[in-house]
Design an enzyme around this catalytic site. Structure first.
Site, PDB file in Angstrom:
ATOM      1  N   LYS A   1       6.265   1.046  11.586  1.00  0.00           N
ATOM      2  CA  LYS A   1       7.126  -0.058  11.126  1.00  0.00           C
ATOM      3  C   LYS A   1       8.513  -0.055  11.791  1.00  0.00           C
ATOM      4  CE  LYS A   1       3.890  -0.983   8.061  1.00  0.00           C
ATOM      5  NZ  LYS A   1       4.094  -0.997   6.639  1.00  0.00           N
TER       6      LYS A   1
ATOM      7  N   SER B   1       0.821  -1.211   0.000  1.00  0.00           N
ATOM      8  CA  SER B   1       0.000   0.000   0.000  1.00  0.00           C
ATOM      9  C   SER B   1       0.861   1.269   0.000  1.00  0.00           C
ATOM     10  CB  SER B   1      -0.941  -0.011   1.205  1.00  0.00           C
ATOM     11  OG  SER B   1      -0.208  -0.154   2.400  1.00  0.00           O
TER      12      SER B   1
ATOM     13  N   GLY C   1       7.266  -9.118   3.180  1.00  0.00           N
ATOM     14  CA  GLY C   1       6.510 -10.269   2.691  1.00  0.00           C
ATOM     15  C   GLY C   1       5.077 -10.305   3.167  1.00  0.00           C
ATOM     16  N   GLY C   2       4.683  -9.247   3.903  1.00  0.00           N
ATOM     17  CA  GLY C   2       3.286  -9.164   4.317  1.00  0.00           C
ATOM     18  C   GLY C   2       2.340  -9.214   3.123  1.00  0.00           C
TER      19      GLY C   2
ATOM     20  N   ASP D   1      10.803   0.448  -1.899  1.00  0.00           N
ATOM     21  CA  ASP D   1       9.835  -0.538  -1.398  1.00  0.00           C
ATOM     22  C   ASP D   1       9.472  -0.227   0.051  1.00  0.00           C
ATOM     23  OD1 ASP D   1       8.197  -2.766  -1.248  1.00  0.00           O
ATOM     24  OD2 ASP D   1       9.788  -4.230  -1.570  1.00  0.00           O
ATOM     25  N   GLY D   2       8.370  -0.782   0.493  1.00  0.00           N
ATOM     26  CA  GLY D   2       7.942  -0.672   1.885  1.00  0.00           C
ATOM     27  C   GLY D   2       8.549  -1.789   2.723  1.00  0.00           C
ATOM     28  N   ALA D   3       8.061  -1.890   3.965  1.00  0.00           N
ATOM     29  CA  ALA D   3       8.517  -2.957   4.862  1.00  0.00           C
ATOM     30  C   ALA D   3       7.442  -3.206   5.907  1.00  0.00           C
ATOM     31  CB  ALA D   3       9.823  -2.556   5.543  1.00  0.00           C
TER      32      ALA D   3
ATOM     33  N   GLU E   1      10.626  -9.272  -4.682  1.00  0.00           N
ATOM     34  CA  GLU E   1      11.184  -8.054  -4.093  1.00  0.00           C
ATOM     35  C   GLU E   1      12.695  -8.208  -3.888  1.00  0.00           C
ATOM     36  OE1 GLU E   1       7.208  -6.513  -1.678  1.00  0.00           O
ATOM     37  OE2 GLU E   1       8.673  -7.723  -0.616  1.00  0.00           O
TER      38      GLU E   1
HETATM   39  C1  5RP Z   1       5.059  -6.968   0.365  1.00  0.00           C
HETATM   40  C2  5RP Z   1       5.883  -6.235   1.342  1.00  0.00           C
HETATM   41  C3  5RP Z   1       5.457  -4.859   1.711  1.00  0.00           C
HETATM   42  O1  5RP Z   1       6.501  -3.989   1.461  1.00  0.00           O
HETATM   43  C4  5RP Z   1       5.102  -4.812   3.165  1.00  0.00           C
HETATM   44  O2  5RP Z   1       4.118  -5.800   3.427  1.00  0.00           O
HETATM   45  C5  5RP Z   1       4.570  -3.437   3.577  1.00  0.00           C
HETATM   46  O3  5RP Z   1       3.337  -3.209   2.973  1.00  0.00           O
HETATM   47  P1  5RP Z   1       2.488  -1.892   3.221  1.00  0.00           P
HETATM   48  O4  5RP Z   1       3.203  -0.792   2.520  1.00  0.00           O
HETATM   49  O5  5RP Z   1       1.159  -2.223   2.607  1.00  0.00           O
HETATM   50  O6  5RP Z   1       2.388  -1.678   4.702  1.00  0.00           O
HETATM   51  O7  5RP Z   1       6.871  -6.698   1.826  1.00  0.00           O
HETATM   52  O8  5RP Z   1       5.483  -8.284   0.206  1.00  0.00           O
END
Ligand code: 5RP
Length: 219
Positions: free
Chosen positions: A121, A30, A95-96, A81-83, A103
């Site tokens: 986070k 997201s 990996g959520g 990327d996010g985390a 990735e």
């Molecule tokens: C996807 C991920 C995302 O970066 C992680 O889950 C964070 O997601 P979000 O930005 O929706 O909080 O690793 O595999």
């Protein structure tokens, strides 16, 4: 500010790491959705993006951003990327969104990993968020037993297969004090495709969305 607004804030802030005309590595989630929206509004466009998931590919294409296969690219200057969690050394759990393998592949092409996240986070020690692991189906019971031996409680994520067609095992109850060692260990287990610890591919920079604005951490 809401969590959604914090995500939009860091998604926009990530543009400072993107060079017009360049090819950018794009993660999943997201927060990355917000980054893709910001990318689409850049006055001078990027040449394209290497995507880490079907989800991001669809959003990039819908925004008119060309998607380039990872196999066609030898090198990226930046991956964004996010985390799910990030610690003070830039180690992450990811990996959520079940995209961890692609990735890590795209991150591996890049000189710099820019992590964008809201402040929820940011953690002292990784492991509160259940650790995602992509596993080949026939190895799932054995991998779960191995995690139990380490003190973790592993569970198959219901109703989910990755873009590569494999299940995800989520592991609770691990205090990950040495992320690099655990990443190396779990990656050796037969049937593990990717463990969602990003220590070898840790962030170089984290843009953290806080109530006071974007806080930048450099590792
Ligand atoms: C996807 C991920 C995302 O970066 C992680 O889950 C964070 O997601 P979000 O930005 O929706 O909080 O690793 O595999």
């Amino acid at each position: 500010m809401t969590q959604d607004e914090l995500k939009a804030l860091v998604g926009q802030a990530a543009l400072q790491y993107v060079t017009p005309g360049d090819i950018v590595g794009v993660g999943t989630g997201s927060t990355v959705d917000k980054f893709i929206d910001a990318l689409a509004s850049m006055p001078q466009a990027v040449a394209g993006a290497v995507s880490s998931s079907v989800r991001s590919t669809q959003r990039l294409l819908a925004c008119g951003i060309p998607v380039i296969e990872a196999t066609e690219v030898q090198h990226l200057s930046v991956y964004i990327d996010g985390a799910d969690e990030i610690d003070h050394r830039g180690h992450m759990i990811k990996g959520g969104g079940a995209a961890l393998t692609r990735e890590k592949i795209v991150a591996d092409l890049a000189d710099r990993f820019v992590c964008i996240a809201d402040e929820s986070k940011w953690v002292q020690t990784l492991g509160q968020f259940p650790l995602p692991v992509e596993v080949i189906q026939m190895a799932v019971p054995q991998v779960m037993r191995r995690f139990a031996a380490l003190g973790g409680q592993a569970q198959v994520r219901a109703g989910v297969l990755t873009d590569n067609g494999h299940p995800i095992v989520d592991v609770r109850g691990l205090a990950i004090t040495d992320p690099l060692a655990l990443e190396m260990e779990v990656n050796q287990w037969p049937g593990v495709v990717t463990v969602g610890i990003f220590a070898r591919h840790r962030a170089s920079v984290c843009l953290l969305g806080t109530a006071q604005g974007v806080r930048t951490h450099t590792f």
